[in-house]
Design an enzyme around this catalytic site. Structure first.
Site, PDB file in Angstrom:
ATOM      1  N   ASP A   1       7.652 -34.236   5.835  1.00  0.00           N
ATOM      2  CA  ASP A   1       6.984 -33.777   7.052  1.00  0.00           C
ATOM      3  C   ASP A   1       5.488 -34.037   7.043  1.00  0.00           C
ATOM      4  O   ASP A   1       4.844 -33.967   8.091  1.00  0.00           O
ATOM      5  CB  ASP A   1       7.220 -32.271   7.238  1.00  0.00           C
TER       6      ASP A   1
ATOM      7  N   HIS B   1      11.208 -25.492   7.687  1.00  0.00           N
ATOM      8  CA  HIS B   1      12.157 -26.619   7.555  1.00  0.00           C
ATOM      9  C   HIS B   1      11.642 -27.743   8.456  1.00  0.00           C
ATOM     10  O   HIS B   1      10.528 -28.228   8.277  1.00  0.00           O
ATOM     11  CB  HIS B   1      13.560 -26.103   7.915  1.00  0.00           C
TER      12      HIS B   1
ATOM     13  N   HIS C   1       8.294 -28.360  -1.965  1.00  0.00           N
ATOM     14  CA  HIS C   1       9.717 -28.577  -1.730  1.00  0.00           C
ATOM     15  C   HIS C   1      10.515 -27.783  -2.756  1.00  0.00           C
ATOM     16  O   HIS C   1      10.086 -27.642  -3.899  1.00  0.00           O
ATOM     17  CB  HIS C   1      10.058 -30.078  -1.848  1.00  0.00           C
TER      18      HIS C   1
HETATM   19  N1  ACO Z   1       0.782 -24.850   0.172  1.00  0.00           N
HETATM   20  C1  ACO Z   1       0.224 -24.036  -0.753  1.00  0.00           C
HETATM   21  N2  ACO Z   1       0.907 -23.435  -1.751  1.00  0.00           N
HETATM   22  C2  ACO Z   1       2.214 -23.711  -1.803  1.00  0.00           C
HETATM   23  C3  ACO Z   1       2.866 -24.552  -0.882  1.00  0.00           C
HETATM   24  C4  ACO Z   1       2.096 -25.126   0.131  1.00  0.00           C
HETATM   25  N3  ACO Z   1       2.652 -25.908   1.050  1.00  0.00           N
HETATM   26  N4  ACO Z   1       4.176 -24.621  -1.175  1.00  0.00           N
HETATM   27  C5  ACO Z   1       4.359 -23.827  -2.242  1.00  0.00           C
HETATM   28  N5  ACO Z   1       3.181 -23.278  -2.637  1.00  0.00           N
HETATM   29  C6  ACO Z   1       2.986 -22.334  -3.724  1.00  0.00           C
HETATM   30  C7  ACO Z   1       3.524 -20.974  -3.315  1.00  0.00           C
HETATM   31  O1  ACO Z   1       2.523 -20.209  -2.690  1.00  0.00           O
HETATM   32  C8  ACO Z   1       3.965 -20.397  -4.647  1.00  0.00           C
HETATM   33  O2  ACO Z   1       2.820 -19.931  -5.302  1.00  0.00           O
HETATM   34  P1  ACO Z   1       2.879 -18.570  -6.210  1.00  0.00           P
HETATM   35  O3  ACO Z   1       3.860 -18.897  -7.310  1.00  0.00           O
HETATM   36  O4  ACO Z   1       1.467 -18.403  -6.685  1.00  0.00           O
HETATM   37  O5  ACO Z   1       3.360 -17.498  -5.310  1.00  0.00           O
HETATM   38  C9  ACO Z   1       4.481 -21.612  -5.412  1.00  0.00           C
HETATM   39  O6  ACO Z   1       3.804 -22.736  -4.827  1.00  0.00           O
HETATM   40  C10 ACO Z   1       5.992 -21.813  -5.286  1.00  0.00           C
HETATM   41  O7  ACO Z   1       6.318 -21.977  -3.926  1.00  0.00           O
HETATM   42  P2  ACO Z   1       7.586 -21.345  -3.193  1.00  0.00           P
HETATM   43  O8  ACO Z   1       7.223 -20.958  -1.803  1.00  0.00           O
HETATM   44  O9  ACO Z   1       8.252 -20.352  -4.085  1.00  0.00           O
HETATM   45  O10 ACO Z   1       8.569 -22.576  -3.066  1.00  0.00           O
HETATM   46  P3  ACO Z   1       9.939 -22.524  -2.330  1.00  0.00           P
HETATM   47  O11 ACO Z   1      10.826 -23.432  -3.078  1.00  0.00           O
HETATM   48  O12 ACO Z   1      10.445 -21.166  -2.071  1.00  0.00           O
HETATM   49  O13 ACO Z   1       9.581 -23.113  -0.890  1.00  0.00           O
HETATM   50  C11 ACO Z   1       8.861 -24.590   0.749  1.00  0.00           C
HETATM   51  C12 ACO Z   1       9.541 -24.438  -0.609  1.00  0.00           C
HETATM   52  C13 ACO Z   1       9.484 -23.611   1.784  1.00  0.00           C
HETATM   53  C14 ACO Z   1       9.078 -26.009   1.262  1.00  0.00           C
HETATM   54  C15 ACO Z   1       7.367 -24.270   0.575  1.00  0.00           C
HETATM   55  O14 ACO Z   1       6.799 -25.201  -0.321  1.00  0.00           O
HETATM   56  C16 ACO Z   1       6.617 -24.299   1.905  1.00  0.00           C
HETATM   57  O15 ACO Z   1       6.595 -23.300   2.606  1.00  0.00           O
HETATM   58  N6  ACO Z   1       5.970 -25.460   2.260  1.00  0.00           N
HETATM   59  C17 ACO Z   1       5.303 -25.599   3.497  1.00  0.00           C
HETATM   60  C18 ACO Z   1       6.288 -25.834   4.651  1.00  0.00           C
HETATM   61  C19 ACO Z   1       6.902 -27.221   4.630  1.00  0.00           C
HETATM   62  O16 ACO Z   1       6.226 -28.220   4.449  1.00  0.00           O
HETATM   63  N7  ACO Z   1       8.223 -27.267   4.862  1.00  0.00           N
HETATM   64  C20 ACO Z   1       8.983 -28.530   4.899  1.00  0.00           C
HETATM   65  C21 ACO Z   1       9.899 -28.621   3.730  1.00  0.00           C
HETATM   66  S1  ACO Z   1      10.698 -30.165   3.634  1.00  0.00           S
HETATM   67  C22 ACO Z   1      11.798 -30.120   4.883  1.00  0.00           C
HETATM   68  O17 ACO Z   1      12.292 -29.137   5.303  1.00  0.00           O
HETATM   69  C23 ACO Z   1      12.105 -31.381   5.444  1.00  0.00           C
END
Ligand code: ACO
Length: 377
Positions: free
Chosen positions: A316, A219, A258
């Site tokens: 972010d 987050h 996201h």
């Molecule tokens: N880098 C690489 N791959 C990614 C990323 C990333 N940042 N984000 C998602 N993916 C991939 C996942 O590995 C997944 O792949 P798969 O289907 O082959 O397993 C697919 O995309 C779907 O991603 P999920 O993790 O299911 O997406 P979810 O909605 O659960 O999570 C989240 C969203 C937590 C923001 C995720 O994208 C993440 O961890 N990002 C990095 C952390 C981040 O930047 N957080 C800030 C969010 S914005 C905020 O809070 C202000």
């Protein structure tokens, strides 16, 4: 009953405060687009708008501004608590602890007494700003600085943090960044605040819990991690290889992805424009920004090859680069998120208390049953 891991797609309540229009890359606060507010408004005006539900007229804006100024100073017991904390504590943990100290200062009020809760919110918005700056000063071995009556809310925060009045242009960009972070419908920390407040606990308890939720790397903690990544990469020419290796290992690149946006986060777009302006005006190279631009381009190219072109930079990704550019240390980035989001958290709690029902979801039990009890012998 329906089951949705991470509550994805579950509508938990109604709200009039903000809406993330994920497919279109839009964010609205009470119907007004974030682009318009970022371009034309101020922290004071938007905070009033989110909390009260209407834009202020000039005299309302002036008294709201004065109210925020009135609450800047910490009471001596709070300052004493601050000075008793370990200096190497992460500031988000310190803030959570200090918010707990503020709980007994919250005046008791009826659940639906909106004006009383808005007063408490003004107190928390101002106190949190002072706490964030003073916790940072103390960690850096600097003396706590007395607050002053001049300057806007965000400029005064920069004054406390950095010990000098901020440059006008930087102060404006910082104010914009804070407006961008103020609310984001049912994100994890807002939901945490709502869950706590739904038990009719103190508003201050809800804010303290929200700070805990915001601190995690998935987050608000992501902005700090984005700069950890940039620092580990070290130079722009190493960025592509670093990203390819991370993706190959199925690692996540911080600042991308996201739950709701399926295109570019509008806040990321505005922050990138600010960074472009700063880079154009500067005579020195901003290595962090250059590394992140490379990371960005490599990610976009690779994600489109993997048919994951719904993953874009979130707020972010660029915010840390902006904060570093204006001289703020990495460890203070997530507290800056709280500095702004406290407005959204408070607005949500006040809205929810108009028609409250305790949050209590169900669990699908997947453990054993009828297990015989074996007494310890
Ligand atoms: N880098 C690489 N791959 C990614 C990323 C990333 N940042 N984000 C998602 N993916 C991939 C996942 O590995 C997944 O792949 P798969 O289907 O082959 O397993 C697919 O995309 C779907 O991603 P999920 O993790 O299911 O997406 P979810 O909605 O659960 O999570 C989240 C969203 C937590 C923001 C995720 O994208 C993440 O961890 N990002 C990095 C952390 C981040 O930047 N957080 C800030 C969010 S914005 C905020 O809070 C202000």
């Amino acid at each position: 009953m329906t089951f949705s891991k991470g509550l994805a797609g579950v509508v938990a309540d109604t709200t009039q405060i903000s809406q993330v229009q994920g497919e279109d890359g839009r964010l609205i606060y009470r119907g007004i687009s974030i682009d318009e507010l970022a371009n034309q408004s101020s922290f004071e005006e938007v905070s009033y708008f989110l909390l009260k539900g209407k834009l202020p007229n000039p005299s309302e804006l002036s008294s709201w501004t004065d109210k925020l100024k009135k609450y800047r100073k910490l009471d001596s017991d709070v300052e004493k608590a601050l000075l008793s904390l370990p200096t190497d504590m992460h500031p988000m943990v310190a803030l959570q602890a200090l918010l707990a100290v503020l709980i007994h200062k919250e005046k008791p009020a009826q659940l639906k007494d909106k004006e009383a809760h808005i007063e408490t919110s003004a107190f928390l918005i101002s106190q949190l700003a002072t706490l964030i700056a003073q916790v940072s000063r103390r960690r850096r071995g600097l003396p706590l600085l007395p607050v002053k009556d001049s300057l806007s809310h965000t400029s005064h925060f920069l004054y406390l943090l950095q010990g000098k009045d901020p440059d006008t242009k930087i102060a404006h960009f910082f104010d914009v960044a804070m407006i961008l972070h103020m609310d984001h419908d049912f994100n994890a920390s807002t939901f945490a605040a709502r869950v706590i407040a739904s038990t009719e606990a103190h508003l201050t308890s809800a804010i303290s819990g929200a700070i805990g939720a915001l601190s995690g790397p998935l987050h608000g903690g992501a902005n700090e991690r984005v700069l950890d990544m940039a620092d580990a990469i070290k130079s722009p020419d190493k960025a592509s290889a670093w990203i390819l290796e991370t993706l190959q290992k199925k690692g996540k690149v911080m600042g991308f992805g996201h739950r709701v946006y399926r295109t570019l986060d509008p806040r990321a777009k505005i922050l990138k424009e600010i960074l472009d302006t700063l880079a154009k005006d500067s005579k020195t190279q901003d290595v962090t920004f250059d590394i992140l631009k490379k990371v960005h381009d490599t990610m976009i190219e690779e994600l489109s090859k993997k048919e994951k072109d719904y993953i874009w930079p979130n707020v972010d990704f660029w915010s840390g680069s902006f904060y570093r550019n204006i001289g703020i240390e990495k460890i203070d980035f997530t507290p800056l998120f709280a500095l702004a989001r406290v407005v959204g958290w408070s607005s949500h709690v006040i809205e929810m208390w108009e028609d409250n029902r305790i949050y209590r979801p169900a669990a699908e039990y997947v453990g054993p049953d009828h297990v015989p009890y074996a007494k310890v012998k």
